[in-house]
Design an enzyme around this catalytic site. Structure first.
Site, PDB file in Angstrom:
ATOM      1  N   ARG A  64       0.828  -1.204   0.000  1.00  0.00           N
ATOM      2  CA  ARG A  64       0.000   0.000   0.000  1.00  0.00           C
ATOM      3  C   ARG A  64       0.863   1.255   0.000  1.00  0.00           C
ATOM      4  NH1 ARG A  64      -3.138   2.676   4.439  1.00  0.00           N
ATOM      5  NH2 ARG A  64      -4.880   3.775   3.451  1.00  0.00           N
ATOM      6  N   HIS A  68       0.382   4.184  -2.696  1.00  0.00           N
ATOM      7  CA  HIS A  68       0.082   5.561  -2.312  1.00  0.00           C
ATOM      8  C   HIS A  68       1.195   6.519  -2.719  1.00  0.00           C
ATOM      9  CE1 HIS A  68      -3.478   5.283   0.659  1.00  0.00           C
ATOM     10  NE2 HIS A  68      -3.493   4.234  -0.146  1.00  0.00           N
ATOM     11  N   ASP A  69       2.398   6.026  -2.823  1.00  0.00           N
ATOM     12  CA  ASP A  69       3.482   6.868  -3.326  1.00  0.00           C
ATOM     13  C   ASP A  69       3.292   7.157  -4.807  1.00  0.00           C
ATOM     14  OD1 ASP A  69       5.951   8.250  -3.475  1.00  0.00           O
ATOM     15  OD2 ASP A  69       6.979   6.418  -4.088  1.00  0.00           O
ATOM     16  N   ASN A  96      -3.744   8.728   4.591  1.00  0.00           N
ATOM     17  CA  ASN A  96      -2.535   8.061   5.077  1.00  0.00           C
ATOM     18  C   ASN A  96      -2.392   8.039   6.594  1.00  0.00           C
ATOM     19  OD1 ASN A  96      -1.718   7.674   2.395  1.00  0.00           O
ATOM     20  ND2 ASN A  96      -0.584   9.608   2.335  1.00  0.00           N
ATOM     21  N   HIS A 196      -6.438  -5.988  -1.990  1.00  0.00           N
ATOM     22  CA  HIS A 196      -7.301  -6.019  -0.817  1.00  0.00           C
ATOM     23  C   HIS A 196      -7.508  -7.441  -0.309  1.00  0.00           C
ATOM     24  CE1 HIS A 196      -9.353  -1.814  -1.323  1.00  0.00           C
ATOM     25  NE2 HIS A 196      -8.036  -1.754  -1.171  1.00  0.00           N
TER      26      HIS A 196
END
Length: 297
Positions: A64, A68-69, A96, A196
């Site tokens: 994750r 997200h980066d 975050n 997920h």
């Protein structure tokens, strides 16, 4: 001996590779550090193995973290930048804060690499390598990571939520728009959603599906009633809920596999964004492909 289904592994590898390359601006190359720091990827792999041996849940956090980066300013490690006075960073974003994990693993690996190859390996590449190694440890998924990313110097609190990171409440159109902005297709989106299969979510991310879905149905009618009953035992009413975390996949919470897709077909997707994959003929068809038996003799 059972082994991972090659088709599933290939599709997952392809989707992650496309995400990593599509949102990167620097030219990338497999084996980029062989001439300058040949032990870099070995050090990352060793650090990730050690961390996941002690806490398997960190694997989901590292995957994750990479996602997200990449989805904000490209794969530039801006998600690692600490806040400074007057400039809260991405770490403080609602997407975050109090949920993104794995920073300590990256810090340890970064220090070890710096000791043998100072100012050589970018943090962005370390994050990408760590995500890859986590996918292998938790799911046997193998893919190469081209390297050569450069670290960014800009990180703003609001960036993740400004048309970048999808919210757990997103419907299919919102998800599709978000992924399309990164050059990713609906198929890519469904495949990457398979992450997920591991990880956890705070009850607040889906409690509206249990208690306040709409004026007609307090409980989301698309959610399996038996599954909803189980969730309510884990997530009491938000009025007295300390907001615990729940596995995204109750069946195999520490295994990166295709059970996630099978759960979707039984109306057991935890988040609204998960359930949204079952509202379109194209994404339903992809879910059907992905949920085929992952292991074969």
């Amino acid at each position: 001996m059972k082994k991972p289904n090659s088709a599933f592994c290939f599709v997952f590898f392809l989707a992650i590779s496309m995400m990593s390359i599509t949102v990167s601006s620097a030219p990338l190359q497999v084996g980029f550090y062989k001439p300058t720091c040949p032990s870099a990827e070995v050090i990352v792999r060793r650090g990730v193995y050690k961390a996941l041996y002690q806490n398997p849940g960190l694997g989901a956090g590292l995957i994750r973290l990479h996602f997200h980066d990449c989805f904000v300013r490209g794969c530039d490690a801006s998600v690692l930048i600490d806040s400074t006075p007057g400039n809260p960073s991405e770490k403080e974003s609602i997407a975050n804060a109090n949920s993104l994990r794995g920073f300590e693993v990256i810090d340890v690996v970064k220090a070890e690499i710096k000791a043998v190859c100072p100012e050589t390996v970018s943090c962005a590449d370390i994050v990408a390598f760590a995500g890859r190694d986590s996918a292998f440890i938790l799911g046997g998924i193998i893919y190469v990571v081209p390297a050569g990313r450069r670290d960014g110097r800009v990180s703003h609190k609001d960036d993740p939520t400004q048309n970048n990171i999808s919210a757990p409440s997103f419907n299919l159109q919102q998800l599709q728009d978000n992924f399309a902005r990164k050059g990713l297709s609906l198929d890519d989106m469904v495949t990457l959603s398979g992450a997920h299969s591991i990880g956890r979510a705070h009850c607040a991310a889906f409690s509206n599906r249990l208690y306040s879905f709409n004026a007609t149905n307090p409980q989301d009618p698309s959610l399996d009633p038996a599954f909803a009953t189980i969730l309510k035992t884990k997530c009491p009413s938000p009025t007295n809920n300390p907001n615990p975390t729940i596995p995204l996949d109750f069946t195999t919470p520490y295994r990166l596999d295709n059970i996630y897709y099978q759960n979707l077909q039984y109306s057991r997707g935890l988040l609204t964004s998960d359930e949204s994959l079952m509202t379109n003929a194209s994404t339903v068809a992809t879910v059907e492909i992905e949920k085929a038996p992952l292991f074969s003799l």
